[in-house]
Design a protein around this motif. Structure first.
Motif, short mmCIF file in Angstrom:
data_model
loop_
_atom_site.label_atom_id
_atom_site.label_comp_id
_atom_site.label_asym_id
_atom_site.label_seq_id
_atom_site.Cartn_x
_atom_site.Cartn_y
_atom_site.Cartn_z
N UNK A 1 0.83 -1.20 0.00
CA UNK A 1 0.00 0.00 0.00
C UNK A 1 0.86 1.25 0.00
N UNK A 2 1.95 1.22 0.78
CA UNK A 2 2.83 2.38 0.81
C UNK A 2 3.47 2.59 -0.54
N UNK A 3 3.86 1.47 -1.18
CA UNK A 3 4.46 1.57 -2.51
C UNK A 3 3.47 2.20 -3.49
N UNK A 4 2.21 1.82 -3.38
CA UNK A 4 1.19 2.37 -4.27
C UNK A 4 1.06 3.88 -4.08
N UNK A 5 1.07 4.28 -2.80
CA UNK A 5 0.90 5.70 -2.54
C UNK A 5 2.11 6.48 -3.03
N UNK A 6 3.29 5.90 -2.84
CA UNK A 6 4.51 6.57 -3.33
C UNK A 6 4.46 6.70 -4.84
N UNK A 7 3.99 5.65 -5.50
CA UNK A 7 3.92 5.66 -6.96
C UNK A 7 2.95 6.74 -7.44
N UNK A 8 1.84 6.89 -6.74
CA UNK A 8 0.86 7.89 -7.14
C UNK A 8 1.43 9.29 -6.98
N UNK A 9 2.24 9.46 -5.95
CA UNK A 9 2.82 10.78 -5.67
C UNK A 9 3.81 11.16 -6.77
N UNK A 10 4.74 10.27 -7.07
CA UNK A 10 5.76 10.58 -8.07
C UNK A 10 6.33 9.27 -8.62
N UNK A 11 5.79 8.83 -9.75
CA UNK A 11 6.14 7.51 -10.27
C UNK A 11 7.63 7.33 -10.56
N UNK A 12 8.29 8.28 -11.25
CA UNK A 12 9.72 8.07 -11.55
C UNK A 12 10.57 7.96 -10.30
N UNK A 13 10.28 8.81 -9.30
CA UNK A 13 11.07 8.76 -8.07
C UNK A 13 10.82 7.44 -7.35
N UNK A 14 9.55 7.03 -7.30
CA UNK A 14 9.23 5.76 -6.66
C UNK A 14 9.98 4.63 -7.33
N UNK A 15 10.04 4.68 -8.67
CA UNK A 15 10.75 3.64 -9.42
C UNK A 15 12.23 3.65 -9.04
N UNK A 16 12.78 4.85 -8.83
CA UNK A 16 14.19 4.96 -8.47
C UNK A 16 14.46 4.34 -7.11
N UNK A 17 13.43 4.27 -6.27
CA UNK A 17 13.60 3.65 -4.96
C UNK A 17 13.21 2.18 -4.98
N UNK A 18 13.14 1.61 -6.17
CA UNK A 18 12.97 0.17 -6.26
C UNK A 18 11.54 -0.32 -6.30
N UNK A 19 10.60 0.57 -6.62
CA UNK A 19 9.21 0.13 -6.71
C UNK A 19 8.93 -0.31 -8.14
N UNK A 20 8.43 -1.51 -8.30
CA UNK A 20 8.13 -2.02 -9.64
C UNK A 20 6.80 -1.42 -10.08
N UNK A 21 6.94 -0.27 -10.73
CA UNK A 21 5.77 0.52 -11.06
C UNK A 21 4.85 -0.22 -12.01
N UNK A 22 5.44 -0.91 -12.97
CA UNK A 22 4.64 -1.57 -13.99
C UNK A 22 3.77 -2.67 -13.39
N UNK A 23 4.39 -3.51 -12.57
CA UNK A 23 3.65 -4.61 -11.97
C UNK A 23 2.57 -4.08 -11.04
#
Lengths: 587, 285
Positions: B168-190
């Protein structure tokens, strides 16, 4: 006469002959439907396509027009033609009223504007069905006489729709080519920048909304007589707005004729399937076409051609560059320099008195009183967050000052909207360049010349824009889109735009940041030349070498307050300035 | 305007809560994709109706208890939603164009429904239809109650998941700023595929509830758009609990308008609320 205008008129004349060809009546109603949808799609495009405010509420203006004619002709027995002016006027007023409220709220853009206009449709529908305008059972127009224009009532309606269609096409075309059209396209790409460059955005949007709604209402008025039975359920549903959006997107909403192309295509498609007794399949086909177009051709058919033309231009300029025909350094200036006031002139151009700007709790600019002399270059310095950019934003009218005032050439400007500030002779650039992304480089500059203090007409503006591009070394990129420019070219485009409006005062916001040393040298040279042309310059800069080379005087801001003003040497030896930059020495 | 009796008013408010929970349940999936993936998924409404028609079909043709639909349908819808997200992401679609493209999907679904089940009204007949019990002088129908329980349960579960789990935290981070979230290791696509699939599965559940409580017709798909949009906007994009509260608020105000004025005035409530929300909302989208 213009080729396109005569083309539209000629096509109208040819189509007007159809009723006398003796074709089956079915063709007349088919052609009527095409005209009907072309009017709706083109009129929608005048606001939504040109300015980018996608409305899902086109059905409400169409519907109000339909009910105006329905109620007046069907219930109050007005002659049909007498109802049409009102069928256009009432939706136009509704559009202006709605726009006057909605366009004041900055956040309501894009999909939110679409939703809001859709919601208005259902509110108006609910009111109509619950009041005597309809009351529930619908309005019949069987008894209303069709004015005799052609051999039969069906052909008369067709001719009427054709007339309105030709008028709509002429309006859509002339608007697109006019100053209004240029302004709307600028709003489409970046509304804030458009305003700062002199486009009266609020008024333009209202005007476009009014024209768009009036034409939709007119189409509705005619359609009321065509269907002869008007109901709320059939009128105020989501089909009209969505079909219109679909047609325009399919055809290309950046071109005046795009919606017409889409409307003809979709109407034929739907008719083909309805005639083949398979309306469900037709509906599904429309859905599939919509998905395919959005995915593969997001700019529509006409948009696709426009893009191709721009790409070819980009190819050509790349070829030129590759062939080494473009000067790497700045070309010779052609314009004659205006007499430069003697250095040390004390004629005041801009005077701020206690200028302040607060964002909620943060005092970004506090009581700044500063004079700028005619013909000088004033450097604005200060640590990050000291209020330099805010100063530029306030003086250019982008932010309204929360306190104080400022006079430009003896005229009070505080409180004026940004476009009036621009028109009175102040131009600015942005630290991060903000070109209008879907206009070519030269259109970007032409636009500035048309709307800035120079207020040129199009031919003059084009000539001026070419000069400015030559001046900034971007001539070979004139037909490219801003996306094809590198950072330093984009910064020079910002300068070209600021210059084209022939400003007396130019505000430069960190033009040099991100440039290489040799690019900085070019830019310094360019800024000098801008001054030599008779403009006064206030520039925000962190590159000290440039400040030393350019500034006649500098002003230092810290925490929103003016610390010191004077020559570079004076100011740099001021102890307060030193401590602002380097911190206080511990005793 | 006539003042209704207290009992009638209470019954109206109760039915407003029930229908409001359905608004919230439909709005939940819509608001999550809108807020977290920046896609305005109009096809959500098409999927809700597809789910409703499928449970209708299961109950009337295959004679399966419609509640089994809550378990059978979501996996298929999950796959469909994830697949659609894959296509939309591949073409890097803008929010506005997602509205248009998913409208196209909705139209295709509508045509599909119309060609299988015709344009006539369909009503799911099951044992649940007439089940109700009485609390004091108020009637509580079972299908509506099932909807309310599901809506509240799912909304709370998603809220808790987004707040307390890493996913859930990953989702919220992705919504906030997808590229930055991806840089912190969140698999945005999945994550996007999973979220879109889940929202589409929620549409199936909402569809079952819809079939239990409402008469179905393909033309009805778009009548839900306005009011559910209003609930989502009012409740906040990407918020799991907001649409439920807003839905119930709208449902109750509609029901009271119906009782006090007349049913034909009801739409004005939700749409006026939506308009005021859009105009008065603070700047952020």
């Amino acid at each position: 006469m213009n080729k396109t205008i005569s083309g539209i008129l000629a096509a109208g004349l040819v189509l007007a002959c159809v009723p006398w060809l003796g074709l089956p009546a079915f063709y007349e109603s088919f052609l009527y439907l095409i005209c009907h949808w072309v009017i709706l799609a083109m009129s929608w495009n005048i606001l939504s396509g040109y300015s980018g405010y996608f409305s899902f509420g086109h059905g409400v203006f169409f519907g109000v027009g339909m009910y105006t004619t329905g109620a007046l002709a069907g219930k109050l027995d007005w002659p049909f033609l007498a109802t049409l002016p009102l069928a256009a006027l009432i939706p136009a007023l509704l559009g202006v009223l709605l726009g006057a409220v909605v366009f004041r709220v900055k956040a309501v853009r894009g999909e939110l504007f679409a939703l809001l206009t859709l919601a208005v449709t259902f509110v108006v529908a609910t009111i109509i069905i619950n009041t005597p305008i309809d009351g529930g059972p619908g309005v019949y127009l069987m008894a209303v006489e069709v004015p005799k224009l052609g051999p039969s009532p069906g052909s008369s309606l067709y001719l009427l729709a054709l007339l309105v269609m030709v008028a709509t096409a002429l309006i859509a075309y002339t608007l697109q080519k006019s100053k209004l059209g240029v302004g709307l396209y600028a709003i489409h790409d970046d509304e804030d920048v458009a305003e700062v460059m002199g486009v009266p955005t609020y008024g333009y949007k209202l005007l476009a909304f009014a024209v768009s709604s009036a034409l939709a209402g007119l189409a509705g008025g005619i359609h009321a007589l065509f269907v002869q039975y008007v109901t709320v359920g059939e009128t105020f549903n989501i089909t009209v707005p969505l079909t219109v959006v679909l047609m325009s997107c399919l055809g290309g909403s950046r071109h005046w004729a795009g919606p017409a192309v889409g409307a003809v295509f979709i109407t034929c498609l739907l008719y083909y399937f309805t005639a083949g007794n398979n309306p469900v399949l037709g509906k599904a086909a429309v859905g599939v076409v919509l998905i395919a177009v959005i995915l593969f051709m997001p700019n529509g058919v006409m948009g696709y051609f426009l893009k191709r033309r721009a790409n070819q231009a980009a190819e050509r300029s790349r070829a030129l560059e590759a062939a080494g025909q473009v000067h790497a350094s700045l070309p010779v200036v052609v314009s004659t320099p205006a007499p430069r006031p003697a250095p040390g002139s004390t004629e005041v151009l801009l005077e701020t008195r206690g200028l302040s700007k607060a964002f909620k709790g943060v005092q970004a600019l506090s009581e700044v009183s500063l004079t700028v002399h005619k013909g000088e270059i004033l450097g604005l310095l200060g640590p990050n967050g000291s209020g330099k950019s805010t100063f530029i934003n306030v003086v250019s009218g982008h932010y309204a000052a929360t306190g104080g005032s400022y006079m430009f050439e003896g005229r009070e400007l505080a409180g004026l909207p940004a476009h009036q500030v621009a028109q009175s002779g102040i131009a600015r650039t942005y630290q991060i360049p903000r070109p209008f992304a879907q206009m070519t480089v030269i259109e970007n500059v032409i636009m500035a010349a048309m709307f800035g203090s120079a207020a040129m007409n199009r031919p003059q503006a084009t000539e001026e824009a070419m000069k400015c591009l030559e001046f900034t070394g971007l001539k070979h990129k004139a037909e490219s889109l801003p996306d094809d420019l590198n950072l330093h070219q984009r910064k020079f485009l910002e300068l070209a735009r600021a210059l084209a409006s022939r400003p007396r005062l130019v505000l430069l916001d960190e033009v040099l940041s991100g440039m290489t040393p040799s690019e900085i040298n070019e830019a310094i040279e360019l800024i000098r030349r801008i001054r030599d042309q008779g403009s006064t310059i206030v520039f925000v800069e962190h590159v000290m070498r440039a400040v030393m080379a350019l500034a006649d005087r500098v002003a230092v801001l810290n925490h929103g307050k003016l610390l010191a003003v004077g020559s570079v040497q004076e100011v740099m030896s001021n102890p307060e300035v030193v401590s602002a930059y380097l911190g206080k020495a511990h005793a | 305007m006539t003042l209704p009796s207290l009992n009638l008013l209470m019954q109206s408010i109760l039915s407003g809560i029930f229908i409001g929970s359905l608004y919230g349940l439909i709005g939940l999936g819509l608001g999550l994709t809108w807020g977290l993936l920046r896609q305005i998924n109009l096809s959500h409404f098409g999927l809700v109706f597809l789910g409703a028609y499928l449970s209708y079909h299961m109950a009337t043709v295959a004679h399966i208890d419609p509640l089994w639909g809550l378990l059978i349908l979501p996996p298929f819808f999950f796959v469909f939603g994830a697949g659609m997200q894959w296509v939309l992401a591949r073409f890097a679609i803008t929010p506005f164009n997602s509205l248009l493209a998913t409208f196209g999907v909705t139209v295709v679904i509508e045509s599909l429904i119309q060609s299988i089940w015709t344009a006539d009204y369909r009503r799911l007949e099951s044992d649940y239809n007439d089940m109700k019990f009485k609390v004091g002088s108020l009637f509580v129908p079972i299908p509506e109650l099932i909807t309310l329980v599901l809506a509240v349960g799912i909304a709370v579960a998603i809220w808790a998941a987004m707040r307390y789990t890493d996913l859930g935290k990953a989702l919220r981070a992705m919504a906030e700023d997808a590229p930055i979230a991806a840089a912190f290791g969140i698999n945005q696509k999945a994550l996007s595929l999973g979220l879109a699939g889940m929202c589409s599965a929620l549409a199936a559940i909402a569809g079952v509830c819809l079939a239990l409580t409402f008469t179905l017709a393909p033309s009805q798909i778009f009548t839900w758009v306005g009011v559910v949009f209003a609930a989502v906007m009012l409740g906040g994009l990407g918020s799991p609990l907001g649409p439920l509260f807003a839905g119930i608020l709208i449902g109750v105000s509609e029901a009271v308008t119906m009782a006090v004025a007349s049913p034909s005035w009801a739409p004005i409530v939700s749409f006026s609320l939506l308009i005021f929300m859009l105009l008065l909302r603070p700047g952020k989208s």
